[in-house]
Enzyme design. Structure first.
Site, PDB file in Angstrom:
ATOM      1  N   ARG A  92     -71.696 -44.751  16.015  1.00  0.00           N
ATOM      2  CA  ARG A  92     -71.746 -46.160  15.617  1.00  0.00           C
ATOM      3  C   ARG A  92     -71.273 -46.392  14.182  1.00  0.00           C
ATOM      4  O   ARG A  92     -70.523 -47.332  13.915  1.00  0.00           O
ATOM      5  CB  ARG A  92     -73.191 -46.659  15.738  1.00  0.00           C
ATOM      6  CG  ARG A  92     -73.356 -48.151  15.543  1.00  0.00           C
ATOM      7  CD  ARG A  92     -74.841 -48.524  15.434  1.00  0.00           C
ATOM      8  NE  ARG A  92     -75.668 -47.883  16.409  1.00  0.00           N
ATOM      9  CZ  ARG A  92     -76.009 -48.399  17.593  1.00  0.00           C
ATOM     10  NH1 ARG A  92     -75.590 -49.584  17.927  1.00  0.00           N
ATOM     11  NH2 ARG A  92     -76.786 -47.721  18.417  1.00  0.00           N
ATOM     12  N   ARG A 147     -74.887 -54.951  25.182  1.00  0.00           N
ATOM     13  CA  ARG A 147     -75.961 -54.667  24.228  1.00  0.00           C
ATOM     14  C   ARG A 147     -76.979 -55.803  24.097  1.00  0.00           C
ATOM     15  O   ARG A 147     -78.181 -55.541  24.100  1.00  0.00           O
ATOM     16  CB  ARG A 147     -75.390 -54.311  22.848  1.00  0.00           C
ATOM     17  CG  ARG A 147     -74.414 -53.136  22.857  1.00  0.00           C
ATOM     18  CD  ARG A 147     -74.106 -52.591  21.471  1.00  0.00           C
ATOM     19  NE  ARG A 147     -75.259 -51.951  20.894  1.00  0.00           N
ATOM     20  CZ  ARG A 147     -76.016 -52.462  19.956  1.00  0.00           C
ATOM     21  NH1 ARG A 147     -75.706 -53.632  19.429  1.00  0.00           N
ATOM     22  NH2 ARG A 147     -77.069 -51.831  19.520  1.00  0.00           N
ATOM     23  N   CYS A 205     -74.139 -64.287  36.567  1.00  0.00           N
ATOM     24  CA  CYS A 205     -75.329 -64.907  37.159  1.00  0.00           C
ATOM     25  C   CYS A 205     -76.578 -64.096  36.854  1.00  0.00           C
ATOM     26  O   CYS A 205     -77.217 -63.538  37.743  1.00  0.00           O
ATOM     27  CB  CYS A 205     -75.136 -65.064  38.659  1.00  0.00           C
ATOM     28  SG  CYS A 205     -74.514 -63.564  39.420  1.00  0.00           S
ATOM     29  N   TYR A 228     -70.274 -48.834  21.427  1.00  0.00           N
ATOM     30  CA  TYR A 228     -71.108 -49.172  22.582  1.00  0.00           C
ATOM     31  C   TYR A 228     -70.795 -50.573  23.121  1.00  0.00           C
ATOM     32  O   TYR A 228     -71.674 -51.257  23.632  1.00  0.00           O
ATOM     33  CB  TYR A 228     -72.604 -49.026  22.233  1.00  0.00           C
ATOM     34  CG  TYR A 228     -72.922 -47.663  21.658  1.00  0.00           C
ATOM     35  CD1 TYR A 228     -72.804 -46.531  22.444  1.00  0.00           C
ATOM     36  CD2 TYR A 228     -73.283 -47.499  20.316  1.00  0.00           C
ATOM     37  CE1 TYR A 228     -73.049 -45.260  21.923  1.00  0.00           C
ATOM     38  CE2 TYR A 228     -73.528 -46.237  19.786  1.00  0.00           C
ATOM     39  CZ  TYR A 228     -73.411 -45.130  20.599  1.00  0.00           C
ATOM     40  OH  TYR A 228     -73.651 -43.876  20.078  1.00  0.00           O
TER      41      TYR A 228
HETATM   42  N1  LLP Z   1     -75.493 -37.383  19.227  1.00  0.00           N
HETATM   43  C1  LLP Z   1     -76.275 -37.534  20.310  1.00  0.00           C
HETATM   44  C2  LLP Z   1     -76.874 -36.349  20.933  1.00  0.00           C
HETATM   45  C3  LLP Z   1     -76.509 -38.819  20.831  1.00  0.00           C
HETATM   46  O1  LLP Z   1     -77.298 -38.966  21.895  1.00  0.00           O
HETATM   47  C4  LLP Z   1     -75.906 -39.943  20.213  1.00  0.00           C
HETATM   48  C5  LLP Z   1     -76.127 -41.299  20.733  1.00  0.00           C
HETATM   49  C6  LLP Z   1     -75.079 -39.720  19.087  1.00  0.00           C
HETATM   50  C7  LLP Z   1     -74.904 -38.432  18.624  1.00  0.00           C
HETATM   51  C8  LLP Z   1     -74.396 -40.839  18.359  1.00  0.00           C
HETATM   52  O2  LLP Z   1     -75.324 -41.711  17.807  1.00  0.00           O
HETATM   53  P1  LLP Z   1     -74.877 -42.886  16.807  1.00  0.00           P
HETATM   54  O3  LLP Z   1     -74.366 -42.243  15.558  1.00  0.00           O
HETATM   55  O4  LLP Z   1     -73.836 -43.683  17.479  1.00  0.00           O
HETATM   56  O5  LLP Z   1     -76.121 -43.631  16.587  1.00  0.00           O
HETATM   57  N2  LLP Z   1     -75.900 -47.640  23.763  1.00  0.00           N
HETATM   58  C9  LLP Z   1     -76.779 -47.728  22.620  1.00  0.00           C
HETATM   59  C10 LLP Z   1     -76.705 -46.509  21.755  1.00  0.00           C
HETATM   60  C11 LLP Z   1     -77.024 -45.233  22.492  1.00  0.00           C
HETATM   61  C12 LLP Z   1     -76.866 -44.006  21.628  1.00  0.00           C
HETATM   62  C13 LLP Z   1     -77.036 -42.773  22.434  1.00  0.00           C
HETATM   63  N3  LLP Z   1     -76.855 -41.550  21.743  1.00  0.00           N
HETATM   64  C14 LLP Z   1     -76.457 -49.004  21.851  1.00  0.00           C
HETATM   65  O6  LLP Z   1     -75.678 -49.814  22.336  1.00  0.00           O
HETATM   66  O7  LLP Z   1     -77.009 -49.236  20.793  1.00  0.00           O
END
Ligand code: LLP
Length: 402
Positions: free
Chosen positions: A265, A302, A332, A361
């Site tokens: 992210r 989201r 819907c 995401y």
């Molecule tokens: N590493 C692992 C093992 C993870 O499970 C994740 C994210 C990341 C790295 C990357 O995380 P970030 O830096 O992006 O926070 N769909 C959700 C977010 C799910 C994140 C899942 N794992 C949303 O829309 O906020």
């Protein structure tokens, strides 16, 4: 405008709804993290799950990033984008035999194992192939990431990793196992983490484990802190890459072992906007006003899934008094709402609006619900733009069916 390129001009050619990304924003965000850790041996493995469109993955590779893949599909996309298998870490809570086999056979850099059973399966497969799989065990440190419960992963009520108190024994018992090479330890306590404290505590736990393992005769090559760094969806100040590094580096230095990071992210989140067209407006007698867009939870899930906040702005604001709007999608489902009670200038049918900070995401979580084709994606770079994924057609959708 997106980096000097007219959003209207892009939409005139490519239509709506559409994801528009800024290459500049991705470069800047990647570089900020890389610089923050510059004084310490580190590797950034961009988490493909945040956005795995080939052109974005290639851009990150060109910046020196490595890759974090969460499925066999993401490993293959990383390979197509040009990554060598050894530059990929493979994470994920339920890896199938087929996925593990591909990972081991192709020589993926590290497999982050989620359980003792998975370690044993990896050992069995690797030994049978005459290979040695490099692995790290994901530990669950029981730390509250203080994020949304759906994206917190480091509590003992979550399905992720092995309880920290079992980790040392799991390594010790498998030290001699053929087919395994213990390369590291892994933790990921959640996503959209907005304070330094949980990240620092996770680093403390992991480094302590790494030092204990060293005492046990299991020297490690890296500690993997996962991802999780949050971004400022509301436009308010947020933990920076420098503050993140300042929180975890003193811990890392206790062991002096290189660090692996898996940010998703924080690298791509701010870079993207979902641009949509107003297809209807309505006002109820109670004063509630709706702007219905041609994008909904099918394009950006989201808000419906996490109640998450994204700023919404008109692409060309009308100069008249602002009022309160509910900005909604066409699906819907009552949860198909991008924002309630948003103070916006007057909106009319055919106006364009941008839903901001949707680079992470967003497109990756889209669906075909209501038989809606996936939106295209466009990358703006140095004054021009290119389609990096075309709009899906109904024929594309039906191609899978008999
Ligand atoms: N590493 C692992 C093992 C993870 O499970 C994740 C994210 C990341 C790295 C990357 O995380 P970030 O830096 O992006 O926070 N769909 C959700 C977010 C799910 C994140 C899942 N794992 C949303 O829309 O906020």
């Amino acid at each position: 405008m997106c980096d000097g390129v007219s959003v209207r001009a892009i939409v005139a050619e490519a239509g709506t709804p559409i994801y528009i990304y800024s290459a500049r924003a991705i470069r800047e965000a990647y570089t900020a993290i890389d610089r923050a850790f510059a004084g310490y041996p580190h590797a950034i493995h961009y988490a493909l799950k945040a956005n795995s469109t080939l052109a974005i993955v290639r851009l990150l590779r060109s910046l020196g990033s490595r890759a974090d893949a969460n499925s066999g599909g993401e490993i293959r996309v990383a390979q197509r984008a040009g990554f060598e298998p050894r530059e990929i870490v493979f994470t994920g809570v339920g890896k199938t035999y087929e996925e593990l086999e591909h990972a081991i056979a192709s020589g993926v850099g590290t497999i982050n194992a989620e359980s003792a059973g998975e370690l044993d399966r990896i050992a069995g497969l690797a030994h049978a192939m005459g290979r040695e799989a490099r692995v790290a065990l994901r530990v669950n440190p029981d730390i509250d990431a203080k994020s949304h419960p759906n994206i917190s992963t480091g509590l003992k009520t979550n399905k992720f990793g092995v309880p920290i108190e079992e980790a040392r024994a799991i390594y010790r018992e498998r030290r001699q196992l053929k087919g395994l090479r213990f390369a590291g330890v892994h933790v990921h306590i959640g996503s959209q983490i907005t304070t330094a404290d949980p990240l620092r505590r996770a680093a403390t736990v992991l480094v302590t484990l790494a030092l204990e393992l060293r005492d046990d005769g299991v020297p490690l090559e890296h500690v993997d802190l996962g991802g999780g760094l949050g971004i400022a969806y509301e436009g308010r100040p947020m933990i920076t890459a420098d503050e993140y590094a300042a929180a975890v580096l003193p811990e890392l230095k206790r062991a002096g072992i290189p660090v692996v990071l898996e940010p998703g992210r924080a690298i791509v989140g701010h870079s993207g906007a979902l641009v949509a067209r107003v297809v209807d407006t309505k006002r109820y007698p109670n004063g509630r006003q709706f702007a219905v867009l041609d994008a909904g939870m099918t394009e950006l899930m989201r808000p419906a899934l996490y109640g998450s906040f994204h700023r919404i702005i008109p692409v060309s604001p009308r100069s008249a008094e602002e009022s309160s709007w509910d900005v909604v999608g066409p699906i819907c489902e009552s949860s198909d709402v991008f924002g309630r009670d948003r103070i916006l200038p007057p909106l009319e049918v055919d106006d364009l609006v941008a839903v901001l900070d949707t680079g992470a995401y967003g497109a990756v979580m889209a669906s075909n619900y209501n038989r809606r084709p996936l939106a295209p994606e466009v990358l703006v770079d140095q004054g021009s733009w290119a389609t990096i994924r075309r709009r899906q057609t109904i024929d594309d959708l039906l191609a899978l069916e008999q």
